[in-house]
Design an enzyme around this catalytic site. Structure first.
Site, short mmCIF file in Angstrom:
data_model
loop_
_atom_site.label_atom_id
_atom_site.label_comp_id
_atom_site.label_asym_id
_atom_site.label_seq_id
_atom_site.Cartn_x
_atom_site.Cartn_y
_atom_site.Cartn_z
N PHE A 192 0.80 -1.23 0.00
CA PHE A 192 0.00 0.00 0.00
C PHE A 192 0.83 1.28 0.00
O PHE A 192 0.34 2.34 -0.35
CB PHE A 192 -0.96 0.02 1.22
CG PHE A 192 -0.29 0.45 2.50
CD1 PHE A 192 -0.07 1.79 2.78
CD2 PHE A 192 0.13 -0.48 3.44
CE1 PHE A 192 0.56 2.20 3.95
CE2 PHE A 192 0.76 -0.09 4.61
CZ PHE A 192 0.98 1.24 4.86
N SER A 230 5.07 -6.96 3.54
CA SER A 230 5.65 -7.27 4.85
C SER A 230 6.42 -8.59 4.79
O SER A 230 6.16 -9.44 3.94
CB SER A 230 4.51 -7.38 5.87
OG SER A 230 3.57 -8.31 5.41
N CYS A 268 9.53 1.72 3.48
CA CYS A 268 10.40 0.60 3.86
C CYS A 268 11.81 1.10 4.08
O CYS A 268 12.66 0.37 4.57
CB CYS A 268 10.35 -0.49 2.81
SG CYS A 268 11.12 0.01 1.29
#
Ligand code: NAD
Length: 483
Positions: A150, A227, A282
């Protein structure tokens, strides 16, 4: 009623037959923007069949012709840059400036893939024995798919799509169900580029749709970003099904600040890294490690930077940080801050339960700074994925590097220093794939690999650049004798 998003299959917008849909909500207002269908195995199968049919001609299309739709896409993305950025901010929450930057990063991947006539070249030797020649040529892998997260809905799909199709593959994208609208608009642009039907397709969905992709025998390669838990599961399942696979996972990025760092220059960069995109990068710095005697100066300055960051709707002028993606994310992040306090952390800036006037329904937090946490405590080792910076302290650079290398993740590590020798030691010894020296967000340009290590990456070839060309091609070696 919000619109139900169609899939883009064989060059046509097709209403999904999915029994279930999910709401796509603006994270700043909670307004429902659209309904996203959870496409079925049958719909994935249809997309794979159309991709397989399109592959026959597409792989025979000269690479110089295959890149022409990408040149047109680059032009359309430049023309629609502002509109795409607004859509991105509305569904994802980040500020308009952040969205503009993200779209730019996406465009750069399209530009690099336009160089495919050179990038896809193999190599050869004449006379490996008398009168015998040998060559390595690159051929497309086949039908390939990408599954994306996302937090960068405009950029991350473009780490894959342009390279995959320029290499002669046909491509299926399953974007994040939380933020499907930017790709919806991008595929409207793709539809105008003259790309043949079936070469690039969009299939919406969530877990079950991903599993249908991972299990489909017609898909030869899978790219995933998300993830680490899901990345590892996707890696195992796709590999067990005989596919080539690259999975980029989560992160916990440390930033080491040496006593000789120029704090005036470093603090804005570290604050941007920790709180930019509401900490949902990230490559977000989430653990700062001060070394030696700069602890007080650093904490004072980072507290100032954190408390003065303006939080609000990403479309509003002056906003420097938007909301996090969902109410569940907000609750999870607040829970981790509580955990930090239970573990002995000292809250220097408390961003919990932020209320933003006119946006009371939004998923807002403010920047948070937690000091005094042991470097191996839960918050200092868990990916928070929110605007929370924990601060730990080390006596020497060796101790700081040891803390960095104890992280399970290896996406990014940064050092702030004025010393070349310290910079070299850090670059040499640190176990992470992206290193920043006096840089807060060490994001590789499109012509370099996005190089996560350890739990941040499962596979061998990364996204972007030359790695992408290798990932999306088979190497064929030919040994020839004539006459
Ligand atoms: P996520 O893992 O929840 O979802 C990613 C994708 O996987 C989505 O398309 C989703 O539909 C799908 N998915 C979710 N659960 C699944 C399951 N159980 N089985 C199969 N598919 C599933 O990730 P997210 O919350 O969308 O994104 C944030 C995460 O992505 C963070 O951990 C972040 O660090 C990571 N990320 C990594 C990079 C990188 O380059 N390493 C870049 C961006 C984001």
């Amino acid at each position: 009623m919000p619109e139900q998003l169609p899939n883009f299959i064989a060059g046509q917008w097709q209403h999904s037959t999915a029994a279930d849909t999910l709401a796509v909500d603006d994270p700043a207002t909670a307004e429902t923007l659209a309904e996203v269908p959870l496409s079925s195995t049958t719909e994935v199968d249809t997309a794979v069949q159309r991709a397989t049919e399109a592959l026959v001609d597409w792989r025979r299309t000269p690479v110089t012709e295959r890149v022409q739709p990408l040149y047109r896409l680059k032009q359309l993305l430049a023309e629609e840059h502002e509109e795409l950025a607004r859509i991105l901010t509305t569904e994802c929450g980040k500020t308009l400036a952040e969205s503009r930057g993200e779209i730019q990063r996406g465009i750069e991947n399209v530009e690099v893939a336009c160089g495919m006539p050179s990038l896809i070249q193999g190599y050869n030797n004449e006379d490996i024995a008398r009168g015998i020649d040998e060559m390595m040529i690159r051929q497309p892998v086949g039908v390939v798919a990408a599954i994306t997260p996302f937090n960068f809905p405009g950029m991350i799909p473009l780490w894959f799509l342009p390279y995959a199709i320029a290499c002669g593959n046909t491509f299926i994208l399953k974007p994040s169900e939380k933020v499907p609208l930017t790709m919806q608009r991008l595929f409207e642009l793709i539809a105008k580029t003259g790309l043949p039907p079936g070469v690039a397709q969009l299939v919406h969905g969530a877990k079950a749709t991903v599993e249908a992709i991972l299990d489909h025998p017609g898909i030869r390669a899978v790219s995933f970003v998300g993830s680490s838990t899901v990345a590892a599961a996707v890696y195992r399942r796709a590999a067990a099904n005989g596919k080539r696979v690259q999975c980029q996972g989560g992160a916990k990025n440390p930033i080491v600040v040496l006593p000789d760092a120029d704090l005036e220059q470093a603090i804005p960069m570290i604050a941007e890294s920790a709180f930019g995109c509401a900490g949902q990068r990230c490559l977000a710095a989430s653990l700062a490690i001060t070394v030696g005697d700069n602890r007080e100066a650093f904490t004072e300055a980072i507290v100032d930077a954190a408390s003065s960051r303006r939080v609000g709707h990403g479309l509003d002028d002056g906003t420097e940080m938007g909301p996090v993606i969902t109410g569940e994310s907000k609750a999870r992040i607040e829970g981790l801050i509580d955990q930090g306090l239970r573990d002995g952390g000292r809250l220097l800036v408390d961003g919990r339960d932020a209320r933003i006037a006119s946006y009371e329904q939004g998923n807002f937090l403010r920047p948070t700074v937690l000091d005094n946490l042991a470097a191996d405590s839960t918050v200092a080792t868990t990916e928070v994925f929110g605007p929370v910076l924990s601060v730990s302290h080390a006596a020497t650079i060796d101790e700081a590097i040891a803390i960095v290398n104890r992280r399970a993740f290896g996406n990014m590590a940064c050092l702030f220093t004025g010393s070349g020798a310290a910079a070299r030691q850090f670059r040499y010894e640190v176990e992470a794939g992206n290193i920043g020296i006096n840089i807060g967000v060490a994001a590789p340009m499109a012509f370099f690999p996005f190089s996560g290590w350890k739990q941040s990456f499962f596979g061998d070839l990364h996204g972007q650049g030359r790695d992408a060309v290798q990932f999306y091609t088979e190497e064929k070696v030919v040994v020839e004798r004539w006459g």
